[in-house]
Enzyme design. Structure first.
Site, PDB file in Angstrom:
ATOM      1  N   HIS A  37      17.154  23.281 -21.671  1.00 33.60           N
ATOM      2  CA  HIS A  37      18.017  24.469 -21.613  1.00 33.60           C
ATOM      3  C   HIS A  37      17.244  25.663 -21.041  1.00 33.60           C
ATOM      4  CE1 HIS A  37      19.961  22.391 -25.243  1.00 33.60           C
ATOM      5  NE2 HIS A  37      20.888  22.370 -24.310  1.00 33.60           N
ATOM      6  N   LYS A 151      20.954  15.733 -16.112  1.00 34.67           N
ATOM      7  CA  LYS A 151      20.781  14.541 -16.958  1.00 34.67           C
ATOM      8  C   LYS A 151      22.108  13.818 -17.137  1.00 34.67           C
ATOM      9  CE  LYS A 151      19.474  14.796 -21.337  1.00 34.67           C
ATOM     10  NZ  LYS A 151      20.400  14.029 -22.201  1.00 34.67           N
TER      11      LYS A 151
END
Ligand code: PAF
Length: 285
Positions: A37, A151
């Site tokens: 993040h 991802k």
């Protein structure tokens, strides 16, 4: 950093930034903030934007109640990390705020076909939940830019398609997978791995990397054999293979002789935790 829980406050703060001509970036998360993040946040900050992070564990995208109930929750620590990285606004709504009429029979956004294949065929309604919550966040925040990690590659493709189909005036910026030194892709779910499973989790990536190297120079040899060998290696290491595909990078369809880039997409179980990863490969014809 402003911590915001209500839609009215959120809109008021966003408006004041927009009135001053700031560019707004959105980084949607389900919390348990990790370095993956942070990579998205750093990218948004490097573009001189007002950085809004949302933290919302979206119930409609979970196909298993166990997974929803056990999803790691760490709001206090998350906020500390977000302050450290100079995030401007964190939006932490409740389920009722995001789904005012509850989570049964909710109004949804659904991207057909691509939401049903690959991971979508394994996780019923997962991508419907994702596109619905992202569309709500887009409507409320109206960011100029929105950042997603690579991802969950299928999620990224689906969101780009939704933005195009729904005419959102939002630029989607994708950021490469951020990995631990061992190669393990950062994921909020990694913290749920047992100590022993954590020790072997990085081998998921190593086996995929081995497959990628073989594929790079042997695209004409049997893809089925390469996949079967990798599946065997994964199983021998302790993973239960949920899926392993080698597909055209552009449209996630079967590889053809025209494929310039391919992508290995895989999901495995390690204990009760499902890990996903992918590798993009340029084909040397
Ligand atoms: O990738 C995630 O963390 C979630 O699917 C997202 C994009 C925040 C939507 O809930």
């Amino acid at each position: 950093m402003k911590i915001v829980r209500s839609i009215s406050k959120l809109k008021q703060i966003i408006k004041s930034f927009k009135d001053s001509n700031y560019i707004i970036s959105l980084i949607p998360t389900m919390g348990n903030i990790h370095d993956g993040h942070i990579a998205l946040i750093k990218r948004a900050k490097s573009m001189n934007t007002i950085c809004v992070v949302s933290i919302f564990i979206n119930p409609t995208q979970f196909d298993r109640l166990y997974d929803f109930n056990n999803y790691p929750r760490s709001i206090k620590l998350d906020c500390k990390k977000l302050i450290f990285y100079n995030v401007d606004i964190v939006f932490i709504p409740s389920i009722l705020t995001m789904y005012p009429n509850g989570i049964n029979n909710y109004t949804y956004i659904y991207v057909p076909v691509i939401s049903e294949i690959l991971d979508g065929s394994k996780r019923l309604n997962h991508y419907k939940g994702v596109t619905t919550i992202i569309s709500k966040l887009f409507n409320l925040i109206q960011p100029n830019l929105a950042f997603f990690g690579e991802k969950d590659f299928q999620q990224l493709i689906i969101i780009k398609r939704m933005v195009c189909d729904m005419h959102y005036n939002i630029k989607i910026i994708s950021v490469p997978i951020f990995r631990e030194k061992s190669g393990l892709a950062y994921s909020s779910r990694n913290t749920l791995l047992s100590k022993d499973n954590y020790k072997i989790a990085h081998k998921f990536y190593l086996i995929l990397k081995d497959l990628a190297n073989k594929l790079k120079y042997n695209i004409h040899c049997s893809i089925v054999n390469l996949i079967n060998t990798a599946k065997y290696q994964l199983q021998e290491t302790g993973f239960i293979v949920d899926s392993l595909y080698i597909l055209d990078y552009k449209n996630l369809t079967n590889i053809t002789s025209n494929s310039k880039y391919v992508i290995i997409l895989s999901a495995v179980w390690l204990g009760k935790i499902r890990l996903i990863d992918n590798i993009k490969i340029k084909i040397n014809n």
